[in-house]
Design an enzyme around this catalytic site. Sequence first.
Site, PDB file in Angstrom:
ATOM      1  N   LYS A 165       0.843  -1.193   0.000  1.00  0.00           N
ATOM      2  CA  LYS A 165       0.000   0.000   0.000  1.00  0.00           C
ATOM      3  C   LYS A 165       0.884   1.251   0.000  1.00  0.00           C
ATOM      4  O   LYS A 165       1.663   1.465   0.934  1.00  0.00           O
ATOM      5  CB  LYS A 165      -0.919  -0.005   1.224  1.00  0.00           C
ATOM      6  CG  LYS A 165      -1.741  -1.290   1.368  1.00  0.00           C
ATOM      7  CD  LYS A 165      -2.609  -1.571   0.149  1.00  0.00           C
ATOM      8  CE  LYS A 165      -3.411  -2.860   0.326  1.00  0.00           C
ATOM      9  NZ  LYS A 165      -4.178  -3.205  -0.884  1.00  0.00           N
ATOM     10  N   LYS A 265     -14.672  -7.825  -6.487  1.00  0.00           N
ATOM     11  CA  LYS A 265     -15.080  -7.952  -5.080  1.00  0.00           C
ATOM     12  C   LYS A 265     -16.603  -7.982  -4.998  1.00  0.00           C
ATOM     13  O   LYS A 265     -17.257  -6.965  -5.267  1.00  0.00           O
ATOM     14  CB  LYS A 265     -14.536  -6.768  -4.275  1.00  0.00           C
ATOM     15  CG  LYS A 265     -13.012  -6.729  -4.232  1.00  0.00           C
ATOM     16  CD  LYS A 265     -12.492  -5.569  -3.419  1.00  0.00           C
ATOM     17  CE  LYS A 265     -10.975  -5.621  -3.336  1.00  0.00           C
ATOM     18  NZ  LYS A 265     -10.392  -4.442  -2.691  1.00  0.00           N
TER      19      LYS A 265
HETATM   20 MG    MG Z   1      -7.020  -2.294  -3.828  1.00  0.00          MG
END
Ligand code: MG
Length: 371
Positions: A165, A265
């Site tokens: 990240k 997702k």
């Molecule tokens: Mg992502």
Amino acid sequence: MKISGITVWQIELPLSKPYWLSGGRLKFEAIDSTFVRIDTDEGISGWGEGCPWGHTYLPAHGPGLRAAIGVLAPALVGRDPRALDDINRAMDLQLPGHPYAKSPLDIACWDIIGKMSGEPLWRLLGAEKAAAVAVNSSISTGSPEEMIALIHDASAKGYRTHSAKIGGIDITADIERIDAISAALPEGEQVTFDVNRAWTPGVALQVLNAVSARDWIEQPCETLEQSALFASKVPQPIMLDECLHSFQDHLEAWRVGICQGVKVKPNRVGGLTRARHIRDFGVSVGWQMHIEDTGGSAFADTATLHLAASTPDANRLASWLCHAHLAIDPVPGQGARNSAGLVRVGDAPGVGVTPDPSLLGDPVAAYGDVA
Ligand code: MG
């Protein structure tokens, strides 16, 4: 077969340690999960879980999910849970948008169909054999040294794919992170740099043309249109995630030629029915996909892994397991778990995970006749 009742539970899932995204601008310490059980007049019940990743990650949040279920559930009582397209059309008619609230209800219907037919979801989703799915780590934002240490810890647990990240307004810090992590990556391992929308198109151009890394770059900017401004001018493959909410968004991303891969997702797009449409489209256009959910326990992870395990190897990258970040386990002893970097779904009918209501606390809502 008719839906006779729907019961809803809420459970707070604390993370085992705080987690930072997007260069440190987003912090998470607990996530709010909702379990639903759909009962039928034939005695078969199906389960679903919906768990947004906090309330700053997507236009979704736990209390909103349950409020939306309060609008959706009465419209589903009396309907046939096997009629997935009609169920989804009924939910869209009752409440446009709000895909994250529809997801647990859709998944519970899939669970019912699996239990009725005696088949695991991966088979109903089109596979002859369930693939062993690679799991990817999720590396919280930090200094290059901190992030490399986390990657080495994950490698020791068998992870061979990592999601690091990054993102922020400090261009130099991101250039250093990307090149240091890419250079330190153990032999044979992969990394995706997930920006979580933090860059402007200009920053993306500057960073991606300065680094020597050629790894995947995920969700660099807030919107699809912003990513389109630089995607053809950088050498790295681009993956999109948070900006894709509907099939139409995916069609637009493909039409404009922005990305070579997407995250699929179910909670973000409205459940397994919609996620399957997107997965199949992705296969047809040659995208590489990470298939995982936005959050939740081993129930949510396992439900989504059925879709991952039924996706062709060439189009499947890896799946993240949210439950690996949690301090508690609401479905102990059940569901797909990491085993040396791979995860397998079983052959049990449906999702293959049946939550024990006594571990979820008292229900927070019930609609129709509930058992
Ligand atoms: Mg992502």
